[in-house]
Write an enzyme that holds these catalytic residues in place. Structure first.
Site, PDB file in Angstrom:
ATOM      1  N   ARG A  49       0.869  -1.174   0.000  1.00  0.00           N
ATOM      2  CA  ARG A  49       0.000   0.000   0.000  1.00  0.00           C
ATOM      3  C   ARG A  49       0.907   1.225   0.000  1.00  0.00           C
ATOM      4  O   ARG A  49       2.119   1.107   0.111  1.00  0.00           O
ATOM      5  CB  ARG A  49      -1.019  -0.007   1.166  1.00  0.00           C
ATOM      6  CG  ARG A  49      -0.663  -0.724   2.422  1.00  0.00           C
ATOM      7  CD  ARG A  49       0.206  -0.021   3.420  1.00  0.00           C
ATOM      8  NE  ARG A  49      -0.022   1.396   3.490  1.00  0.00           N
ATOM      9  CZ  ARG A  49       0.917   2.274   3.686  1.00  0.00           C
ATOM     10  NH1 ARG A  49       2.187   1.885   3.823  1.00  0.00           N
ATOM     11  NH2 ARG A  49       0.657   3.558   3.731  1.00  0.00           N
ATOM     12  N   GLY A  50       0.255   2.394  -0.101  1.00  0.00           N
ATOM     13  CA  GLY A  50       1.043   3.616  -0.273  1.00  0.00           C
ATOM     14  C   GLY A  50       1.220   3.852  -1.764  1.00  0.00           C
ATOM     15  O   GLY A  50       1.577   2.922  -2.510  1.00  0.00           O
ATOM     16  N   ALA A  51       0.974   5.096  -2.191  1.00  0.00           N
ATOM     17  CA  ALA A  51       0.864   5.373  -3.635  1.00  0.00           C
ATOM     18  C   ALA A  51       2.087   4.936  -4.460  1.00  0.00           C
ATOM     19  O   ALA A  51       1.930   4.204  -5.451  1.00  0.00           O
ATOM     20  CB  ALA A  51       0.562   6.859  -3.832  1.00  0.00           C
ATOM     21  N   ARG A  89      -7.500  -0.464  -6.955  1.00  0.00           N
ATOM     22  CA  ARG A  89      -7.692   0.637  -5.998  1.00  0.00           C
ATOM     23  C   ARG A  89      -7.797   1.937  -6.802  1.00  0.00           C
ATOM     24  O   ARG A  89      -6.928   2.217  -7.613  1.00  0.00           O
ATOM     25  CB  ARG A  89      -6.535   0.712  -4.982  1.00  0.00           C
ATOM     26  CG  ARG A  89      -6.509  -0.469  -4.018  1.00  0.00           C
ATOM     27  CD  ARG A  89      -5.571  -0.200  -2.854  1.00  0.00           C
ATOM     28  NE  ARG A  89      -6.147   0.727  -1.896  1.00  0.00           N
ATOM     29  CZ  ARG A  89      -5.466   1.275  -0.884  1.00  0.00           C
ATOM     30  NH1 ARG A  89      -4.196   1.004  -0.722  1.00  0.00           N
ATOM     31  NH2 ARG A  89      -6.062   2.111  -0.047  1.00  0.00           N
ATOM     32  N   ASP A 243      -1.881  10.692  -2.279  1.00  0.00           N
ATOM     33  CA  ASP A 243      -2.213   9.624  -3.231  1.00  0.00           C
ATOM     34  C   ASP A 243      -2.519  10.182  -4.606  1.00  0.00           C
ATOM     35  O   ASP A 243      -2.360   9.499  -5.613  1.00  0.00           O
ATOM     36  CB  ASP A 243      -3.399   8.811  -2.728  1.00  0.00           C
ATOM     37  CG  ASP A 243      -2.964   8.009  -1.519  1.00  0.00           C
ATOM     38  OD1 ASP A 243      -2.995   8.558  -0.405  1.00  0.00           O
ATOM     39  OD2 ASP A 243      -2.542   6.858  -1.708  1.00  0.00           O
ATOM     40  N   ASN A 253      -5.384  12.440   0.269  1.00  0.00           N
ATOM     41  CA  ASN A 253      -4.518  11.596   1.107  1.00  0.00           C
ATOM     42  C   ASN A 253      -5.424  10.848   2.084  1.00  0.00           C
ATOM     43  O   ASN A 253      -6.649  11.023   2.086  1.00  0.00           O
ATOM     44  CB  ASN A 253      -3.475  12.458   1.835  1.00  0.00           C
ATOM     45  CG  ASN A 253      -2.407  11.607   2.503  1.00  0.00           C
ATOM     46  OD1 ASN A 253      -1.850  10.713   1.890  1.00  0.00           O
ATOM     47  ND2 ASN A 253      -2.148  11.841   3.777  1.00  0.00           N
TER      48      ASN A 253
HETATM   49  O1  MRU Z   1      -4.618   3.210   2.043  1.00  0.00           O
HETATM   50  P1  MRU Z   1      -3.119   3.389   2.002  1.00  0.00           P
HETATM   51  O2  MRU Z   1      -2.430   2.830   3.198  1.00  0.00           O
HETATM   52  O3  MRU Z   1      -2.534   2.911   0.690  1.00  0.00           O
HETATM   53  O4  MRU Z   1      -2.936   4.958   2.036  1.00  0.00           O
HETATM   54  C1  MRU Z   1      -1.655   5.499   2.026  1.00  0.00           C
HETATM   55  C2  MRU Z   1      -1.642   6.961   2.181  1.00  0.00           C
HETATM   56  O5  MRU Z   1      -2.650   7.605   2.292  1.00  0.00           O
HETATM   57  C3  MRU Z   1      -0.307   7.625   2.091  1.00  0.00           C
HETATM   58  O6  MRU Z   1      -0.299   8.782   2.867  1.00  0.00           O
HETATM   59  C4  MRU Z   1      -0.068   8.010   0.644  1.00  0.00           C
HETATM   60  O7  MRU Z   1      -0.162   6.895  -0.196  1.00  0.00           O
HETATM   61  C5  MRU Z   1       1.229   8.659   0.448  1.00  0.00           C
HETATM   62  S1  MRU Z   1       2.489   7.431   0.359  1.00  0.00           S
HETATM   63  C6  MRU Z   1       3.981   8.052   0.170  1.00  0.00           C
END
Ligand code: MRU
Length: 364
Positions: A49-51, A89, A243, A253
């Protein structure tokens, strides 16, 4: 942390490997990805997870789809693979970006096996690009922390962050955490207020684990605590990730980010968003109207996971029949963002500010 990166290709096994983030901080498990379907599942089930990490995983997913191809229309099958990955997603634009870029490297004029090679190179290249982006975001953000530190007479710079925009969300270093890691390495005293980030607790489970591993002082707080801390001068700056950021600077985000930005604005506290250009959606302007907001299973809200007698258990934490809403993200309007920390520098969260740093996007 043991693993220097969050995702890598294991040449011996000929498989992609990544950390199963659903299990942290209780277990540090490596998971193998060998097919398009496994890559898609890893994204939708939040193994990764995380963009930025979602983007890199999708790029490897495209490579795996090509490697496992056995039909009679390669181009059509790859387009289908792209659609499958994109549907996993909806909010992080890095996913669509990576899949579309992967599609663009495929050529009709070369063999399937040459295309497979090109897709592998693309995935590796994107991974290394994200590592470079994180390093540069870190260097630009470090200057901001340095400036604040000079006003603090040796007291730690108090930084609040939300969710996990750390190395786990990227490949190395992170986005929001990159300046924090570099400040710590440079001997600048920092302390991080880590929002727990309900419902999945990425702050409490992942960011706290990462910061602890790096020896960075931090304190986990319930999500509702930030406003109180800000009112009592206990936060010097907020840094979060993104994101999807629109061309006019609206920032999607993790859910709850908007409330932090409101409290920061009310208390005159700088609110920075750290992001690589792969998280900018060059086609969108109005974040509130145009960014798709993921809604996830209500069980993420009603069930909590934790350790009991050394074993992981899940608990139901409220009346089973109550309705649940689980929006994954919110949009912070550009006017609440002090600055965007990108790989090319820090800019105002405006169309002009963004295009000044990325002039090649001017005529898109
Ligand atoms: O649902 P997630 O855990 O994928 O969400 C992640 C976030 O909201 C992070 O803040 C975002 O992806 C930035 S990652 C460098």
């Amino acid at each position: 942390m043991g693993n220097p990166q969050t995702i890598w290709y294991n040449h011996q096994k000929q498989l992609v490997e990544t950390i199963d983030q659903r299990k942290l901080p209780f277990q540090n498990l490596i998971i193998e990805i060998g097919t398009l379907e496994e890559a898609g599942d890893a994204i939708s089930e939040m193994v990764v997870r995380g963009a930025p990490l979602i983007g890199v995983t999708a790029a490897y997913g495209m490579y795996l789809a090509a490697r496992n191809y056995s039909g009679n229309d390669f181009q059509a099958e790859m387009k289908l693979a792209a659609e499958k990955l994109k549907s996993t997603r909806p909010t992080a634009v890095n996913l669509a970006f990576a899949v579309d870029e992967a599609l663009s490297v495929i050529s009709d004029h070369i063999s399937v096996s040459e295309n497979v090679e090109k897709l592998f190179d693309y995935a590796e290249n994107l991974k290394h690009r994200e590592i470079d982006f994180s390093k540069n975001i870190g260097l630009h953000g470090l200057k901001i922390i340095q400036e604040i530190s000079e006003t603090k007479n040796g007291e730690p710079v108090q930084i609040q962050t939300h969710c996990n925009a750390g190395r786990l969300a990227c490949v190395e270093l992170g986005t929001a955490t990159a300046p924090i890691y570099l400040a710590h390495e440079a001997g600048i005293p920092v302390h991080v207020w880590v929002d727990e980030t309900r419902p999945r607790n990425q702050g409490a489970r992942l960011t706290a684990w990462e910061l602890g591993d790096a020896g960075i002082p931090h304190t986990i707080i319930p999500d509702n605590t930030g406003g109180h801390l800000m009112q009592h001068n206990m936060v010097d700056m907020v840094i979060v990730g993104s994101d999807r950021t629109t061309l006019n600077g609206d920032v999607a985000n993790k859910i709850g980010t908007y409330l932090k930005a409101l409290a920061a604005s009310d208390n005159g506290i700088p609110f920075y968003v750290a992001l690589p250009s792969t998280s900018i959606d060059w086609n969108l302007n109005d974040g509130l109207l145009e960014i798709p907001i993921e809604q996830r299973d209500g069980r993420e809200v009603s069930m909590m996971e934790g350790l009991l007698d050394g074993e992981v258990h899940e608990f139901m934490i409220f009346p089973e029949k109550s309705a649940v809403a689980n929006y994954g993200f919110d949009v912070t309007p550009a006017r609440l963002v002090t600055g965007l920390i990108t790989e090319r520098g820090v800019c105002k969260s405006t169309r002009e500010g963004i295009l000044n740093l990325f002039p090649e996007k001017m005529n898109l």
